[in-house]
Every structure is written in structure tokens, then in C-alpha cells.
Design a protein around this motif. Structure first.
Motif, PDB file in Angstrom:
ATOM      1  N   GLY A  30       0.822  -1.214   0.000  1.00 41.55           N
ATOM      2  CA  GLY A  30       0.000   0.000   0.000  1.00 41.55           C
ATOM      3  C   GLY A  30       0.850   1.254   0.000  1.00 41.55           C
ATOM      4  O   GLY A  30       2.007   1.253   0.440  1.00 41.55           O
ATOM      5  N   GLY A  31       0.285   2.341  -0.496  1.00 43.51           N
ATOM      6  CA  GLY A  31       1.006   3.594  -0.626  1.00 43.51           C
ATOM      7  C   GLY A  31       0.974   4.439   0.635  1.00 43.51           C
ATOM      8  O   GLY A  31       0.319   4.098   1.625  1.00 43.51           O
ATOM      9  N   PRO A  32       1.688   5.557   0.608  1.00 42.12           N
ATOM     10  CA  PRO A  32       1.739   6.448   1.776  1.00 42.12           C
ATOM     11  C   PRO A  32       0.447   7.227   1.949  1.00 42.12           C
ATOM     12  O   PRO A  32      -0.334   7.400   1.014  1.00 42.12           O
ATOM     13  N   GLY A  33       0.221   7.709   3.163  1.00 41.09           N
ATOM     14  CA  GLY A  33      -0.936   8.540   3.459  1.00 41.09           C
ATOM     15  C   GLY A  33      -0.587  10.006   3.350  1.00 41.09           C
ATOM     16  O   GLY A  33       0.303  10.398   2.584  1.00 41.09           O
ATOM     17  N   VAL A  34      -1.275  10.841   4.139  1.00 37.50           N
ATOM     18  CA  VAL A  34      -1.099  12.294   4.025  1.00 37.50           C
ATOM     19  C   VAL A  34       0.303  12.753   4.443  1.00 37.50           C
ATOM     20  O   VAL A  34       0.750  13.825   4.038  1.00 37.50           O
ATOM     21  N   ASP A  35       1.017  11.943   5.236  1.00 30.07           N
ATOM     22  CA  ASP A  35       2.362  12.342   5.678  1.00 30.07           C
ATOM     23  C   ASP A  35       3.441  11.985   4.663  1.00 30.07           C
ATOM     24  O   ASP A  35       4.607  12.344   4.836  1.00 30.07           O
ATOM     25  N   GLY A  36       3.069  11.250   3.606  1.00 29.22           N
ATOM     26  CA  GLY A  36       4.035  10.877   2.573  1.00 29.22           C
ATOM     27  C   GLY A  36       5.003   9.791   2.977  1.00 29.22           C
ATOM     28  O   GLY A  36       5.911   9.438   2.209  1.00 29.22           O
ATOM     29  N   GLY A  60      -4.453   5.885  25.512  1.00 28.82           N
ATOM     30  CA  GLY A  60      -5.677   6.525  25.050  1.00 28.82           C
ATOM     31  C   GLY A  60      -5.460   7.853  24.365  1.00 28.82           C
ATOM     32  O   GLY A  60      -6.418   8.568  24.071  1.00 28.82           O
ATOM     33  N   SER A  61      -4.179   8.198  24.080  1.00 30.65           N
ATOM     34  CA  SER A  61      -3.882   9.515  23.514  1.00 30.65           C
ATOM     35  C   SER A  61      -3.624   9.474  22.012  1.00 30.65           C
ATOM     36  O   SER A  61      -3.157  10.465  21.442  1.00 30.65           O
ATOM     37  N   TYR A  62      -3.935   8.356  21.372  1.00 30.13           N
ATOM     38  CA  TYR A  62      -3.719   8.281  19.922  1.00 30.13           C
ATOM     39  C   TYR A  62      -4.923   8.870  19.189  1.00 30.13           C
ATOM     40  O   TYR A  62      -6.069   8.452  19.406  1.00 30.13           O
ATOM     41  N   PHE A  63      -4.636   9.851  18.316  1.00 30.10           N
ATOM     42  CA  PHE A  63      -5.667  10.443  17.471  1.00 30.10           C
ATOM     43  C   PHE A  63      -5.249  10.266  16.011  1.00 30.10           C
ATOM     44  O   PHE A  63      -4.145  10.673  15.632  1.00 30.10           O
ATOM     45  N   PRO A  64      -6.095   9.658  15.198  1.00 30.44           N
ATOM     46  CA  PRO A  64      -5.697   9.372  13.817  1.00 30.44           C
ATOM     47  C   PRO A  64      -5.601  10.643  12.972  1.00 30.44           C
ATOM     48  O   PRO A  64      -6.407  11.565  13.130  1.00 30.44           O
ATOM     49  N   PRO A  65      -4.609  10.700  12.078  1.00 28.39           N
ATOM     50  CA  PRO A  65      -4.531  11.818  11.131  1.00 28.39           C
ATOM     51  C   PRO A  65      -5.591  11.671  10.046  1.00 28.39           C
ATOM     52  O   PRO A  65      -6.239  10.616   9.945  1.00 28.39           O
ATOM     53  N   PRO A  66      -5.791  12.694   9.203  1.00 24.38           N
ATOM     54  CA  PRO A  66      -6.742  12.554   8.098  1.00 24.38           C
ATOM     55  C   PRO A  66      -6.332  11.425   7.154  1.00 24.38           C
ATOM     56  O   PRO A  66      -5.152  11.053   7.081  1.00 24.38           O
ATOM     57  N   VAL A  67      -7.313  10.876   6.434  1.00 25.45           N
ATOM     58  CA  VAL A  67      -7.008   9.886   5.395  1.00 25.45           C
ATOM     59  C   VAL A  67      -6.887  10.614   4.062  1.00 25.45           C
ATOM     60  O   VAL A  67      -7.540  11.640   3.828  1.00 25.45           O
ATOM     61  N   LYS A 184      -7.061  16.225  -2.785  1.00 23.86           N
ATOM     62  CA  LYS A 184      -5.801  16.472  -3.478  1.00 23.86           C
ATOM     63  C   LYS A 184      -5.306  17.900  -3.274  1.00 23.86           C
ATOM     64  O   LYS A 184      -4.104  18.150  -3.217  1.00 23.86           O
ATOM     65  N   ASP A 185      -6.234  18.846  -3.158  1.00 15.92           N
ATOM     66  CA  ASP A 185      -5.846  20.254  -2.984  1.00 15.92           C
ATOM     67  C   ASP A 185      -5.561  20.622  -1.534  1.00 15.92           C
ATOM     68  O   ASP A 185      -5.302  21.781  -1.205  1.00 15.92           O
ATOM     69  N   GLY A 186      -5.599  19.625  -0.642  1.00 11.98           N
ATOM     70  CA  GLY A 186      -5.277  19.859   0.757  1.00 11.98           C
ATOM     71  C   GLY A 186      -6.464  20.176   1.638  1.00 11.98           C
ATOM     72  O   GLY A 186      -6.325  20.240   2.870  1.00 11.98           O
ATOM     73  N   THR A 187      -7.638  20.389   1.046  1.00 12.90           N
ATOM     74  CA  THR A 187      -8.816  20.698   1.859  1.00 12.90           C
ATOM     75  C   THR A 187      -9.269  19.463   2.627  1.00 12.90           C
ATOM     76  O   THR A 187      -9.139  18.330   2.155  1.00 12.90           O
ATOM     77  N   LEU A 188      -9.786  19.691   3.823  1.00 11.09           N
ATOM     78  CA  LEU A 188     -10.252  18.607   4.677  1.00 11.09           C
ATOM     79  C   LEU A 188     -11.769  18.497   4.599  1.00 11.09           C
ATOM     80  O   LEU A 188     -12.484  19.493   4.716  1.00 11.09           O
ATOM     81  N   GLU A 189     -12.233  17.272   4.405  1.00  8.50           N
ATOM     82  CA  GLU A 189     -13.670  17.015   4.322  1.00  8.50           C
ATOM     83  C   GLU A 189     -14.100  16.276   5.584  1.00  8.50           C
ATOM     84  O   GLU A 189     -13.690  15.146   5.839  1.00  8.50           O
TER      85      GLU A 189
END
Length: 420
Positions: A30-36, A60-67, A184-189
Motif C-alpha cells: 500500500g502507498g503512503p498517506g497524508v504524511d508521505g 488513550g492519547s492516539y488520534f488518527p490523522p486525516p485519510v 488532493k488540494d489539501g482541503t479537509l472534508e
């Protein structure tokens, strides 16, 4: 990693589980996520990264980054779909939770559920569908409209709650469900429903949701009607057109209760026509997991011919494979030896044969003959002495009869179609 000292941490998650999760992520690639960050880069600091992941998850302090939103072609042709690709680290965390949850839910799943389950495959579902079309004259081809985009979060959480008392599992499932998608343009949905395809936890959550929303409901309401479900792809087998129409209405109502709906154009009733079962019904074929089911001629073991309702590679899947092979432009690879060319082709084509050649393999022959024509064209470009078609044919006869044959698909056919 050493065994954790977790007495000051609220959640008992072992380091071994985190390491095993990484091994599964690495195996799946699988490829990289938002962090590259790629899997190789993640592995270059493996001990430190896994320790940080374990420490955050167990506290309990893990928060997932955006996909990351990625457009990919649908697996068997027919358009594109949006995947939500998590970072490598997030895939590890999701796999830890998926392994824990799978322990308690896998044995509960319905035997007609085939998707993303250990020891089960899409080909098992196609085979079961094939057998049931012999015994049931009618089928309902169900298409749930935008399942992964619309499945309600509260009902997923309710299904998870019903199957585990591990608070950390529930905590992280909730966090993943609302993790935003980065375009792709960096906006978060922001998301208030749905679970993105492409994540390690989504297939299990989808199966768990549909276990309650569909499988158990079908077993309760229509115990005599068999079905196959591969995640959100469903075929139900019936005995009459009237019964099939009634089942359609009931399933539509049931899905409406859980916030989903059947696609009004893609869901259809199909008559499974075969010898002794002729009918003028308008819809006589459907496609399931890359195979199109329709009336086809076949040969029995005693040599007699019959017409059965049988699966073969779909037109969309065939077009997708043909486009990919054409894009290779094999005739231009004249710097490679025949063995090197074969090694490259054998990375891809045998996988297609193993999947689409399981049933009605003769449907693949025109495609394989086209590949052979590309290979012959390559040889005539590479070797000047083969510009004569007569010499090219002699060369072809010689290399296709050698043992072992360099191209795996030559075990199926060495015939070729001429191409321009």
C-alpha cells in the motif's frame, strides 16, 4: 520490543500485537498517506515508531490523522471509486484494533458472507452463486447505493458495542469514523457518516454492520432463500418472479431502516435461463465480482452439450485487462531478452488467469491470443531475421514448445491473433 509495563496505562495493549499488526501492514503493502511516509521509510525507524504507537494507543492519547483521498479504478472495471488511504502508522493502529475485534466476531458471521474473511474469497462467493443459479430460477442482484459513503456511524458503533467490552476498541473505532478526508488540494472534508474504503478497519466494520443489517435479518425473515454477500455486493436466489419482487421490496425497506437504500437502476431481477427453463423475461444476466452470469453453452463430462446459467469474465473486466496490456507497448521493449520480457509479463497475467480463469476459462482465450500477438510483434521488431512471417512462425513454434515455457499463459494457449 520488550514486553510493556502497563500498570500506569489505562488500556492493556501488548507490544507483540503492535508488531504483528505492522507485519500484516507490510505484507499488504500500500502507498503512503497524508504524511508521505512509505512502508520502507516507516521501517527505517521501526522500533521507535512502534513504541510511540503502542505508548499512545495504550494511554488513550492516539488520534488518527486525516485519510488521503485517492481515485482508483473499480477492481473489475466500470468507473472509479474514492479510497481513503491512512498513513502507515495509522494502518498499524487500525490493524491492532481489527485483530482484537476479529477474534470475537469472525465466528459469528453468516456462512454466506464471503468478503474480507479468513479462509474465504471472492471466488468462493462466485462458485456458491453458480451452484445456486442451477437450483433457483430467479436472482435478485442487489446494489447498495454508496454503501461506504453512507453507512451510519451510530449503528456501526452500536454493532461494535454489542461484541466487545474493550473500551479502547470502541474509543478508536469512534475516532476513525470521524477522521477527516484530505482531498488532493489539501482541503479537509469532515465526515458524519460512512467509513472510507482503503483503511484496514473498514472491511471488518462493514461486515459487522451488514451482519446485523442484512445477514441476520435475511436468516430470520427468509430462511429458505440462499444468498451470497461479498461486503456490500449481494445476490439473493428465489423461486419465482413474484417472490423475487417481494424480497426486493422487503430488502429495500430493511435497508431504509438502517439509513441505506438500494440503487434504483443497478438493482434488478434476473431470470436464470438454462435448458428446461426458457423464458422471455427482459433481464437474463448479471455481473457479480467481475463475473457475468448468463446462459452459456458448456460440455458435460460425457461430451454432451448443454445450456446453463454460468459465470465468465465480464466485459468490463476484459476491457480493463486489455487496456492495461495495450498500455505496456510490449513491441517497444526490444532491449529485453525473451526471458526478461516473460518475467515482467508473468508478474501480472497469472493473477488474472487464477481469478478470471476459475470459471468458463474459454472466455479468456481471445485476450490471451492478443497477448501472444504482441509477443510475436516484439520478436519481429527485435530480430531482423524474423521480419519474414514464415521465419517468425518457425521461431514461434520453437519457443512455444520449449520446456519450461517462459510465459505462464502459454500453458493455456500458444495461438495468437494478428494485430496492427
Amino acid at each position: 520490543m520488550d514486553q510493556p509495563k502497563s500498570k500506569d496505562r489505562p488500556f492493556a495493549i501488548s507490544k507483540q500485537a503492535v508488531m504483528e499488526a505492522f507485519r500484516k501492514v507490510r505484507a499488504n503493502q500500500g502507498g503512503p498517506g497524508v504524511d508521505g511516509c512509505t512502508i520502507e521509510e516507516f521501517e527505517s525507524e521501526l522500533q521507535n515508531r512502534l513504541y510511540v504507537m503502542w505508548n499512545r494507543m495504550s494511554s488513550g492519547s492516539y488520534f488518527p490523522p486525516p485519510v488521503k483521498a485517492v481515485e482508483v479504478p473499480k477492481p473489475h472495471g466500470g468507473g472509479v471509486r474514492i479510497l481513503g488511504v491512512p498513513t502507515v502508522g495509522d494502518r498499524v493502529a487500525q490493524t491492532v484494533v481489527a485483530m482484537e475485534l476479529e477474534k470475537v466476531v469472525e465466528h459469528k458471521f453468516h456462512p454466506s458472507s464471503y468478503g474480507y474473511r479468513p479462509g474465504r474469497s471472492a471466488l468462493d462467493a462466485v462458485g456458491a452463486c453458480r451452484e445456486r443459479c442451477f437450483t433457483h430460477p430467479w436472482a435478485l442482484d442487489c446494489d447498495i447505493a454508496g454503501f461506504f459513503d453512507n453507512v451510519p456511524h451510530d449503528l456501526i458503533v452500536k454493532a461494535v458495542e454489542a461484541n466487545t467490552d474493550q473500551k479502547w476498541v470502541l474509543l478508536y473505532v469512534r475516532r476513525w469514523l470521524i477522521a477527516p478526508m484530505q482531498r488532493k488540494d489539501g482541503t479537509l472534508e469532515q465526515r458524519d457518516r460512512g467509513t472510507p474504503q482503503g483503511s484496514a478497519i473498514s472491511p471488518l466494520l462493514a461486515n459487522l454492520f451488514l451482519h446485523y443489517a442484512f445477514d441476520k435479518w435475511m436468516a430470520r425473515e427468509f430462511p429458505s432463500l440462499p444468498f451470497e454477500r461479498y461486503c456490500d455486493d449481494i445476490v439473493v436466489h428465489c423461486f419465482s418472479e413474484k417472490q423475487t419482487q417481494y424480497v426486493w421490496e422487503r430488502i429495500a425497506a430493511r435497508l431504509g431502516e438502517v439509513g441505506l437504500q438500494l440503487h434504483p437502476e443497478k438493482t434488478k431481477i434476473v431470470h436464470c435461463a438454462q435448458d428446461g427453463r426458457e423464458c422471455s423475461f427482459e433481464s437474463t444476466s448479471f455481473t457479480f465480482l467481475g463475473y457475468t452470469f448468463q446462459t452459456r453453452s458448456a460440455q458435460r463430462k460425457d461430451g454432451s452439450v448443454f445450456n446453463g446459467f454460468l459465470p465468465a469474465v465480464s466485459k468490463d473486466a476484459m476491457k480493463k485487462m486489455s487496456r492495461e496490456v495495450h498500455s505496456w507497448r510490449l513491441h517497444r521493449w526490444t532491449t529485453l531478452s525473451l526471458k526478461e520480457l516473460a518475467a515482467w509479463v508473468n508478474l501480472v497475467v497469472p493473477g488474472w488467469l487464477n481469478y478470471y480463469g476459475r470459471f468458463y476459462r474459454s472466455a479468456l482465450m481471445p485476450f490471451l491470443r492478443r497477448i501472444n500477438a504482441y509477443i510475436l510483434r516484439w520478436a519481429r521488431k527485435k530480430y531482423k531475421r524474423l521480419r519474414s512471417f514464415k521465419r517468425a512462425l518457425a521461431w514461434w513454434k520453437r519457443v512455444t514448445e520449449c520446456d519450461p515455457r517462459p510465459f505462464t499463459h502459454w500453458q493455456w494457449t500458444t495461438v495468437f491473433f494478428m494485430t496492427g
